[in-house]
Design a protein around this motif. Structure first.
Motif, mmCIF file in Angstrom:
data_model
loop_
_atom_site.group_PDB
_atom_site.id
_atom_site.type_symbol
_atom_site.label_atom_id
_atom_site.label_comp_id
_atom_site.label_asym_id
_atom_site.label_seq_id
_atom_site.Cartn_x
_atom_site.Cartn_y
_atom_site.Cartn_z
ATOM 1 N N GLU A 1 0.829 -1.207 0.000
ATOM 2 C CA GLU A 1 0.000 0.000 0.000
ATOM 3 C C GLU A 1 0.862 1.254 0.000
ATOM 4 N N LEU A 2 1.951 1.269 0.784
ATOM 5 C CA LEU A 2 2.849 2.425 0.789
ATOM 6 C C LEU A 2 3.527 2.586 -0.564
ATOM 7 N N ASP A 3 3.997 1.483 -1.153
ATOM 8 C CA ASP A 3 4.612 1.567 -2.474
ATOM 9 C C ASP A 3 3.617 2.051 -3.518
ATOM 10 N N ARG A 4 2.341 1.659 -3.370
ATOM 11 C CA ARG A 4 1.317 2.099 -4.329
ATOM 12 C C ARG A 4 1.109 3.599 -4.234
ATOM 13 N N ARG A 5 1.084 4.137 -3.019
ATOM 14 C CA ARG A 5 0.906 5.571 -2.838
ATOM 15 C C ARG A 5 2.092 6.348 -3.391
ATOM 16 N N ILE A 6 3.297 5.826 -3.168
ATOM 17 C CA ILE A 6 4.496 6.493 -3.680
ATOM 18 C C ILE A 6 4.492 6.491 -5.202
ATOM 19 N N ALA A 7 4.121 5.354 -5.810
ATOM 20 C CA ALA A 7 4.067 5.271 -7.271
ATOM 21 C C ALA A 7 3.007 6.208 -7.833
ATOM 22 N N ALA A 8 1.874 6.352 -7.135
ATOM 23 C CA ALA A 8 0.822 7.258 -7.596
ATOM 24 C C ALA A 8 1.305 8.710 -7.560
ATOM 25 N N ASN B 1 3.364 13.809 -10.347
ATOM 26 C CA ASN B 1 4.339 14.879 -10.215
ATOM 27 C C ASN B 1 5.249 14.907 -11.449
ATOM 28 N N GLU B 2 5.313 16.056 -12.110
ATOM 29 C CA GLU B 2 6.078 16.168 -13.355
ATOM 30 C C GLU B 2 7.575 16.045 -13.108
ATOM 31 N N ASP B 3 8.087 16.663 -12.030
ATOM 32 C CA ASP B 3 9.518 16.561 -11.728
ATOM 33 C C ASP B 3 9.910 15.125 -11.399
ATOM 34 N N ALA B 4 9.046 14.414 -10.667
ATOM 35 C CA ALA B 4 9.347 13.019 -10.333
ATOM 36 C C ALA B 4 9.373 12.149 -11.579
ATOM 37 N N ARG B 5 8.498 12.430 -12.542
ATOM 38 C CA ARG B 5 8.498 11.649 -13.789
ATOM 39 C C ARG B 5 9.791 11.858 -14.559
ATOM 40 N N ARG B 6 10.358 13.055 -14.482
ATOM 41 C CA ARG B 6 11.640 13.292 -15.154
ATOM 42 C C ARG B 6 12.775 12.551 -14.433
ATOM 43 N N ALA C 1 12.964 8.906 -6.559
ATOM 44 C CA ALA C 1 12.431 10.143 -7.132
ATOM 45 C C ALA C 1 11.512 10.852 -6.148
ATOM 46 N N SER C 2 10.613 10.100 -5.529
ATOM 47 C CA SER C 2 9.691 10.724 -4.573
ATOM 48 C C SER C 2 10.421 11.202 -3.332
ATOM 49 N N ALA C 3 11.454 10.465 -2.893
ATOM 50 C CA ALA C 3 12.224 10.895 -1.722
ATOM 51 C C ALA C 3 12.997 12.180 -2.012
ATOM 52 N N LEU C 4 13.516 12.334 -3.232
ATOM 53 C CA LEU C 4 14.222 13.557 -3.611
ATOM 54 C C LEU C 4 13.279 14.756 -3.606
ATOM 55 N N ILE C 5 12.090 14.570 -4.174
ATOM 56 C CA ILE C 5 11.121 15.662 -4.203
ATOM 57 C C ILE C 5 10.722 16.048 -2.784
ATOM 58 N N ALA C 6 10.534 15.045 -1.917
ATOM 59 C CA ALA C 6 10.134 15.327 -0.538
ATOM 60 C C ALA C 6 11.236 16.033 0.243
ATOM 61 N N LEU D 1 16.280 18.426 -12.442
ATOM 62 C CA LEU D 1 15.324 19.313 -11.771
ATOM 63 C C LEU D 1 15.564 20.768 -12.160
ATOM 64 N N ARG D 2 16.806 21.151 -12.299
ATOM 65 C CA ARG D 2 17.138 22.551 -12.593
ATOM 66 C C ARG D 2 16.733 22.929 -14.010
ATOM 67 N N ARG D 3 16.935 22.019 -14.962
ATOM 68 C CA ARG D 3 16.658 22.327 -16.363
ATOM 69 C C ARG D 3 15.252 21.942 -16.803
ATOM 70 N N GLY D 4 14.583 21.117 -15.996
ATOM 71 C CA GLY D 4 13.225 20.717 -16.353
ATOM 72 C C GLY D 4 13.167 19.822 -17.571
ATOM 73 N N LYS D 5 14.206 19.022 -17.799
ATOM 74 C CA LYS D 5 14.249 18.122 -18.945
ATOM 75 C C LYS D 5 14.572 16.705 -18.475
ATOM 76 N N GLU D 6 14.144 15.726 -19.277
ATOM 77 C CA GLU D 6 14.446 14.341 -18.953
ATOM 78 C C GLU D 6 15.923 14.050 -19.216
ATOM 79 N N PHE D 7 16.427 13.007 -18.556
ATOM 80 C CA PHE D 7 17.829 12.625 -18.742
ATOM 81 C C PHE D 7 17.999 11.950 -20.096
ATOM 82 N N ASN D 8 18.974 12.413 -20.868
ATOM 83 C CA ASN D 8 19.254 11.860 -22.183
ATOM 84 C C ASN D 8 20.280 10.746 -22.037
#
Length: 338
Positions: free
Chosen positions: A191-198, A203-208, A220-225, A323-330
Motif C-alpha cells: 500500500e505504501l509503495d502504491r501511494r508512492i508510485a501514484a 508529479n512532473e519533476d518526479a516523472r523526469r 524520485a519521490s524521496a528527492l522531491i520530498a 530538476l534545474r533544467r526541467g528536462k528528462e535525462f538523455n
C-alpha cells in the motif's frame, strides 16, 4: 521597540523568543506557548524570523511567511557555534537570531504540505523495512524450530511462503497466525509503495527523475520530498555534498589523499541512492553511452564499492541537473553537466 530579527527556540509546549534590532542589540526577550506564537508574530512588523529546522518548524514557517515575515530555517549544528556559554533556552534563541543574520549561513527551505506528506510516507516505509527484517528473522526461527530451513533473504522466504499455499506436507507445521502476520505486513508494504508510485505519476519533476538509470519511483519521490526543487542548491556537487556522498580529504606530507565519504546530511536519501547505484551499475557499465563508458572506466581502476558510491554521487548531480533544467535525462547523449 522595533524588532529586526526574531529568534525562536522551539519547544514542545513553551518557546523562547529573543528579538534583535538593526544594530544587533536585544530588545525583546520572552517566552510564549506554541499556540500563541502566531498571534505574537502577527503583532510585529515584517521581520526576519529564525528557527532551527526541527519538528514543527516547517508548519510554523509557512504560517509566519503568510504574515509577510522572512522565515529562515537552519540546521541545529550550524546554530551551535553562535550559542554562548551557560546554555539555556534564552541563549539558544539569541544564538538562533544571530545565526539568521550571517551572510554565509546555509538555510533550509520551508517544506510545503505535499512534501511533508511524502516525507511521512517514506518514514513509514523505512520503519516497515526494519519491522520486515525483524519479521523475516522471526519467521525463519519459527520454521527452524519445526525442522524447516529457509535460506537467508526476503526473496527466498517469499518464495517459500508462497509455496505454502499449495497445501504441501510442510504447510501444517506453520501456524496460521504467522501466515496472517506476514500477509498483513506485506499488505502494508504494498500500500505504501502504491501511494508512492501514484505520487510519481502525478508529479512532473518526479516523472523526469525516473528517466535516470538507478533512480526509481522510491528515490524520485524521496528527492522531491527532501529538496522540492533544485533552487536550494547552487550546483549539483552541493547536493551531493549535502547527502554526504563527497569524499573527505586529508593532506599528509603536502599530498592530498582521498578518504571515505563524509556521511553528512540526509542518511535515508543517501542510502537509497547507494542502493540504486549498486543495482544500476552492471547495467550502466555494459552500455556504450557516455555514462556507461565513465562507469566502465571507473570499475577498471577502483574497487566495486568505491565505484558504487561514485555512481551514487553522479546520480545525485544528474538529478539536480534534471530538476534545474526541467528536462528528462538523455541516456544516449552526453550526460548533463552538474
Amino acid at each position: 521597540m522595533k524588532v529586526h530579527v526574531l529568534g525562536i527556540d522551539l519547544g514542545k509546549n513553551v518557546c523562547s523568543l529573543v528579538g534583535l534590532d538593526e544594530t544587533g542589540a536585544v530588545v525583546l526577550r520572552c517566552r510564549a506557548k506554541r499556540e500563541t506564537l502566531i498571534h505574537l508574530a502577527a503583532k510585529l512588523p515584517p521581520c526576519i524570523i529564525g528557527m532551527e529546522a526541527c519538528c514543527g518548524a516547517h508548519h510554523l514557517g509557512r504560517l509566519f511567511a503568510d504574515q509577510g515575515h522572512d522565515v529562515r530555517l537552519m540546521s541545529p549544528e550550524y546554530v551551535r557555534p553562535y550559542v554562548k556559554a551557560q546554555k539555556s533556552d534564552d541563549r539558544d534563541a539569541e544564538g538562533i537570531a544571530e545565526a539568521a543574520t550571517r551572510p554565509t549561513m546555509r538555510f533550509v527551505d520551508v517544506k510545503n504540505q505535499d512534501q511533508l506528506d511524502m516525507q511521512t510516507l517514506h518514514r513509514s516505509r523505512d520503519r516497515l523495512v526494519a519491522e520486515r527484517t525483524a519479521l523475516i528473522n522471526q519467521v525463519r526461527a519459527v520454521l527452524l524450530e519445526r525442522g524447516i530451513v529457509v535460506p537467508q533473504g526476503k526473496r527466498a522466504l517469499d518464495q517459500y511462503l508462497t509455496s505454502l499455499t499449495d497445501e504441501s506436507g510442510e504447510a501444517s507445521s506453520l501456524s496460521a497466525r504467522m501466515l496472517t502476520l506476514d500477509a498483513d505486513a506485506r499488505a502494508q508494504w504494498l500500500e505504501l509503495d502504491r501511494r508512492i508510485a501514484a505520487f510519481v505519476k502525478e508529479n512532473e519533476d518526479a516523472r523526469r527523475l525516473v528517466t535516470i538509470p538507478g533512480v526509481g519511483v522510491t528515490i524520485a519521490s524521496a528527492l522531491i520530498a527532501a529538496i522540492g526543487n533544485a533552487e536550494s542548491f547552487e550546483h549539483g556537487r552541493d547536493l551531493a555534498a549535502w547527502l554526504g556522498l563527497v569524499p573527505r580529504q586529508s593532506t599528509t606530507g603536502g599530498k592530498p589523499k582521498l578518504l571515505g565519504i563524509s556521511k553528512r546530511g540526509n542518511k535515508y536519501l543517501r542510502k537509497l541512492l547507494i542502493h540504486g547505484a549498486r543495482a544500476a551499475l552492471p547495467h550502466v557499465s555494459g552500455r556504450d553511452t557516455p555514462l556507461g563508458r565513465w562507469a566502465k572506466g571507473l570499475l577498471a581502476r577502483a574497487p566495486q564499492n568505491v565505484a558504487v558510491v561514485a555512481l551514487a554521487n553522479k546520480l545525485a548531480r544528474i538529478a539536480w541537473a534534471v530538476l534545474r533544467r526541467g528536462k528528462e535525462f538523455n541516456v544516449a547523449g552526453s550526460p548533463m553537466s552538474a
